[in-house]
Design a protein around this motif. Structure first.
Motif, mmCIF file in Angstrom:
data_model
loop_
_atom_site.group_PDB
_atom_site.id
_atom_site.type_symbol
_atom_site.label_atom_id
_atom_site.label_comp_id
_atom_site.label_asym_id
_atom_site.label_seq_id
_atom_site.Cartn_x
_atom_site.Cartn_y
_atom_site.Cartn_z
ATOM 1 N N PRO A 458 0.804 -1.237 0.000
ATOM 2 C CA PRO A 458 0.000 0.000 0.000
ATOM 3 C C PRO A 458 0.833 1.280 0.000
ATOM 4 C CG PRO A 458 -0.150 -1.135 2.128
ATOM 5 C CD PRO A 458 0.552 -2.064 1.179
ATOM 6 N N VAL A 459 2.100 1.200 0.348
ATOM 7 C CA VAL A 459 2.910 2.422 0.341
ATOM 8 C C VAL A 459 3.111 2.935 -1.092
ATOM 9 C CG1 VAL A 459 5.327 1.640 0.162
ATOM 10 C CG2 VAL A 459 4.742 3.464 1.717
ATOM 11 N N GLY A 460 2.844 2.044 -2.049
ATOM 12 C CA GLY A 460 2.950 2.428 -3.460
ATOM 13 C C GLY A 460 2.146 3.674 -3.796
ATOM 14 N N GLN A 461 1.038 3.879 -3.078
ATOM 15 C CA GLN A 461 0.197 5.046 -3.377
ATOM 16 C C GLN A 461 0.925 6.368 -3.121
ATOM 17 O OE1 GLN A 461 -3.067 5.523 -0.289
ATOM 18 N NE2 GLN A 461 -2.034 3.723 0.567
ATOM 19 N N TYR A 462 1.932 6.362 -2.249
ATOM 20 C CA TYR A 462 2.629 7.618 -1.915
ATOM 21 C C TYR A 462 3.886 7.857 -2.753
ATOM 22 C CZ TYR A 462 -0.351 7.005 2.135
ATOM 23 O OH TYR A 462 -1.435 6.808 2.944
ATOM 24 N N LEU A 463 4.236 6.900 -3.598
ATOM 25 C CA LEU A 463 5.507 6.980 -4.323
ATOM 26 C C LEU A 463 5.297 7.404 -5.777
ATOM 27 C CD1 LEU A 463 7.015 3.612 -3.012
ATOM 28 C CD2 LEU A 463 7.307 5.913 -2.038
ATOM 29 N N ASP A 464 6.372 7.929 -6.387
ATOM 30 C CA ASP A 464 6.335 8.236 -7.824
ATOM 31 C C ASP A 464 6.790 7.038 -8.635
ATOM 32 O OD1 ASP A 464 5.704 10.985 -7.337
ATOM 33 O OD2 ASP A 464 7.813 11.298 -6.798
ATOM 34 N N VAL A 465 7.714 6.263 -8.062
ATOM 35 C CA VAL A 465 8.337 5.134 -8.754
ATOM 36 C C VAL A 465 8.390 3.980 -7.757
ATOM 37 C CG1 VAL A 465 10.545 4.334 -9.742
ATOM 38 C CG2 VAL A 465 9.712 6.628 -10.247
ATOM 39 N N LEU A 466 8.132 2.745 -8.233
ATOM 40 C CA LEU A 466 8.128 1.588 -7.347
ATOM 41 C C LEU A 466 9.391 0.757 -7.562
ATOM 42 C CD1 LEU A 466 4.526 0.479 -8.351
ATOM 43 C CD2 LEU A 466 5.148 1.857 -6.356
ATOM 44 N N GLY A 467 10.032 0.399 -6.470
ATOM 45 C CA GLY A 467 11.153 -0.540 -6.543
ATOM 46 C C GLY A 467 10.678 -1.888 -6.029
ATOM 47 N N LEU A 468 11.047 -2.958 -6.718
ATOM 48 C CA LEU A 468 10.654 -4.301 -6.280
ATOM 49 C C LEU A 468 11.904 -5.156 -6.076
ATOM 50 C CD1 LEU A 468 8.721 -6.739 -5.887
ATOM 51 C CD2 LEU A 468 8.713 -7.007 -8.369
ATOM 52 N N ASN A 469 12.054 -5.690 -4.863
ATOM 53 C CA ASN A 469 13.124 -6.656 -4.578
ATOM 54 C C ASN A 469 12.509 -8.052 -4.615
ATOM 55 O OD1 ASN A 469 14.584 -4.362 -3.968
ATOM 56 N ND2 ASN A 469 14.876 -4.822 -1.797
ATOM 57 N N GLU A 470 13.059 -8.923 -5.431
ATOM 58 C CA GLU A 470 12.546 -10.302 -5.459
ATOM 59 C C GLU A 470 13.725 -11.262 -5.608
ATOM 60 O OE1 GLU A 470 12.788 -12.164 -8.344
ATOM 61 O OE2 GLU A 470 13.237 -10.582 -9.803
#
Ligand code: GCB
Length: 594
Positions: A458-470
């Motif tokens: 849900p923090v994605g809503q506050y960001l301009d760009v999403l980083g994903l660690n997998e």
């Protein structure tokens, strides 16, 4: 203006009498100022039982007569080099966590009409600073700079500085008690005396106006207010010379048309910039570039850019320990360039200023992060204040660097309501401090249905760009399982794969199914790269990690030996097989981009 009191200086500079001067926060652009280095050997006392505060080590006392009892003596204590962590300088301090007292004697000649500040590039983690026996202040956080005014405490002749640096981990700290990197302690960056005029240019922001390639906008902040002064901004190569007047807060804002060659990885053009008042002049080299997020794309100077990146720690190649020098930065970024990168993710804390300035010159786009990592004491207001201060100081130091395009708020933090509030606050802060860059975080909360995976944090809503660690193929599943996995971003925003990787000991060989071998790591890269390449609209990646780095969580004898071995390059500079797999992927990306 009737209350104005005029300083005895040429031209216009008027200071209003009355209000006490505000305390000086961070001074920007230390490399551009008149400085005296306090680097070099400092005497030190290891203080595991925290005796020094009660015994007043900061007084640097000597016995007054033969009966006097003083149980420490800096002059007869060993030395540590500054900058530098203590762990890699003294074998017996390799695992040490606790207070160490540093002391240095230096001579100084006071100058008229100047103010002097004692500046630390960084000290990990909690620091108390004293000059000539008087406490200057405290600082929490291991990777951001801090300064204290010492004008009235400096003596003509010999002076001594004392710093108690304590790297004890704390559950309420930022980072908290658990990380996957070595807790290098000590004064890890330069220490300098900074000499400035009585009223000086404390900070300035000179950037392209958001959304424009033909206008610059920004502000200049003087150290003292209330004050009204004339400030001149010059960018000779772009034909700019403009004088503006500050408001009563000592702040001047400007917005001007400009014709520039934009800064980019292909052409990292920097302009010489001068800001001056009647009393002070400061020079900088600044690049001008526009960065935006549009839908799932990242636009650099108005055009979509694919980020060919690599993550790295601030660890010194070959020598080991904290990196700090221009040479360390040159080696690390030289490797990133050899890989074909246009982007570096500087994990997991603000790296030293040499690195950022080199990125400006070499044309590497930068992700800069604060150490809000894993489990943070989300409900603790002091912890939030500490994270906010680290964010503020990271931005204050580097907000004129063209290379920096992302401020990252956190890495792999667990989803819970208090954390959401905490990170929202940091996102708001970052936007308030700097409206010209993109806000991001490295996330790992996903929703998995069969082979479909979506980033749903849900923090994605506050960001301009999403980083994903997998970590498909390493912490879960087999590398081949990546072939059937389909990722998507849970938001219509640019997505970066900010981590994937596998440990391999350089020189350890076997088949692709044997863990810890170079073949396993290379095979994982093959499958991972084909998986990430299938992500619709992927904006870039920064696999984990450029070089092996020390970690207390990695004891496996003969393989890890307290190193995280996910480097594409060993800590001795040897390239593993996976290095060329990623290099080829980036070459192909570059070829198809044109
Ligand atoms: C992660 C962390 C990074 C670790 C890495 C690993 O997800 O962000 O700090 O070092 O994984 O190697 O496990």
């Amino acid at each position: 203006m009737s209350a104005a009191r005029f300083l005895a200086v040429p031209f216009l500079l008027s200071v209003l009498a009355g209000a006490a001067p505000p305390p000086i926060t961070l001074i920007a652009n230390i490399p551009g100022r008149s400085t005296i280095s306090l680097n070099g050997p400092w005497h030190f006392i290891v203080d595991p039982y925290e005796t020094g505060l009660g015994e007043r080590y900061y007084e640097n006392a000597k016995p007054k007569d033969k009966s006097d009892r003083i149980e420490y003596d800096f002059d007869r204590s060993e030395t540590l080099n500054v900058p530098g962590d203590w762990n890699t300088q003294k074998q017996e301090l390799f695992f040490y966590e606790g207070p160490v007292w540093y002391q240095k004697t230096f001579s100084y000649r006071p100058r008229e009409h100047s103010r002097v500040f004692l500046y630390f590039g960084a000290a990990n983690y909690f620091t108390r600073v004293y000059l000539n026996g008087t406490k200057l202040g405290e600082h929490e956080g291991g990777f951001t700079p801090f300064n204290f005014e010492v004008t009235s405490l400096l003596r003509d002749g010999d002076n001594f500085a004392v710093a108690e640096v304590n790297n004890a981990r704390r559950a309420d700290g930022v980072p908290a008690s658990r990380t996957d990197w070595w807790n290098f302690g000590g004064i890890t960056r330069d220490v300098t005396l900074v000499e400035v005029p009585e009223v000086f240019i404390q900070d300035y922001s000179i950037q392209l106006a958001p959304g424009s390639l033909s206008e610059i906008a920004g502000w200049i902040q003087l150290s003292t207010h209330p004050i009204i002064a004339l400030v001149t901004l010059e960018i000779p190569e772009a034909g700019i010379k403009k004088t503006v007047t500050t408001d009563l807060q000592g702040r001047a804002e400007f917005r001007l048309p400009i014709a520039i060659t934009p800064w980019s990885p292909e052409n990292p053009k920097l302009y010489e910039v001068t800001v001056s008042t009647a009393l002070d002049t400061i020079r900088d080299s600044i690049g001008f570039r526009a960065i935006e997020a549009r839908g799932q794309e990242i636009l650099l100077n108005g055009k979509p850019v694919f980020l060919r990146g690599i993550s790295l720690h601030e660890e010194a190649p070959i020598r080991g320990g904290r990196a700090y020098s221009p040479e360390d930065a040159q080696t690390l970024f030289g490797w990133a360039k050899e890989l074909g990168c246009n982007f570096v993710r500087l994990a997991h804390y603000p790296h030293n200023e040499n690195e950022i300035r080199l990125a400006d010159r070499m044309g590497l786009l930068v992700w800069s992060e604060i150490p809000v990592y894993w489990d943070i004491d989300w409900k603790n207001s002091a912890t939030l204040a500490n994270a906010e201060a680290q964010l503020r100081d990271m931005i204050a130091r580097d907000h004129n660097r063209a290379s920096v395009i992302f401020w990252s708020l956190s890495n792999e933090t667990p989803v819970e309501p208090a954390r959401l509030e905490f990170l929202k606050r940091l996102a708001d802060d970052a936007r308030g401090l700097d409206s010209t860059r993109l806000i991001t975080s490295a996330l790992n909360h996903t929703q998995n249905t069969g082979t479909k995976r979506s980033l749903t944090d849900p923090v994605g809503q506050y960001l301009d760009v999403l980083g994903l660690n997998e970590y498909v193929g390493w912490y879960e599943a087999r590398p081949e399982d990546a072939d059937s996995i389909q990722w998507s971003a849970g938001y219509s925003k640019p997505l970066l794969i900010t981590e994937f990787g596998a440990d391999a000991r350089f020189g350890r060989h076997g088949d692709a199914g044997t863990r810890w071998t170079e073949e396993y790591q290379a095979n994982l890269y093959v499958h991972q790269l084909s998986m990430v390449n299938r992500i619709p609209g992927l904006a870039g990646l920064s696999p984990w990690v450029l070089m092996d780095f020390h970690s207390p969580r990695r004891p496996l004898p003969g393989i890890q030996d307290y190193f995280n071995r996910k480097g594409l390059i060993s800590n001795q500079g040897e390239r593993k097989l996976a290095f060329s797999v990623l290099q080829k992927f980036y070459r192909d990306k570059t070829a198809t981009a044109h």
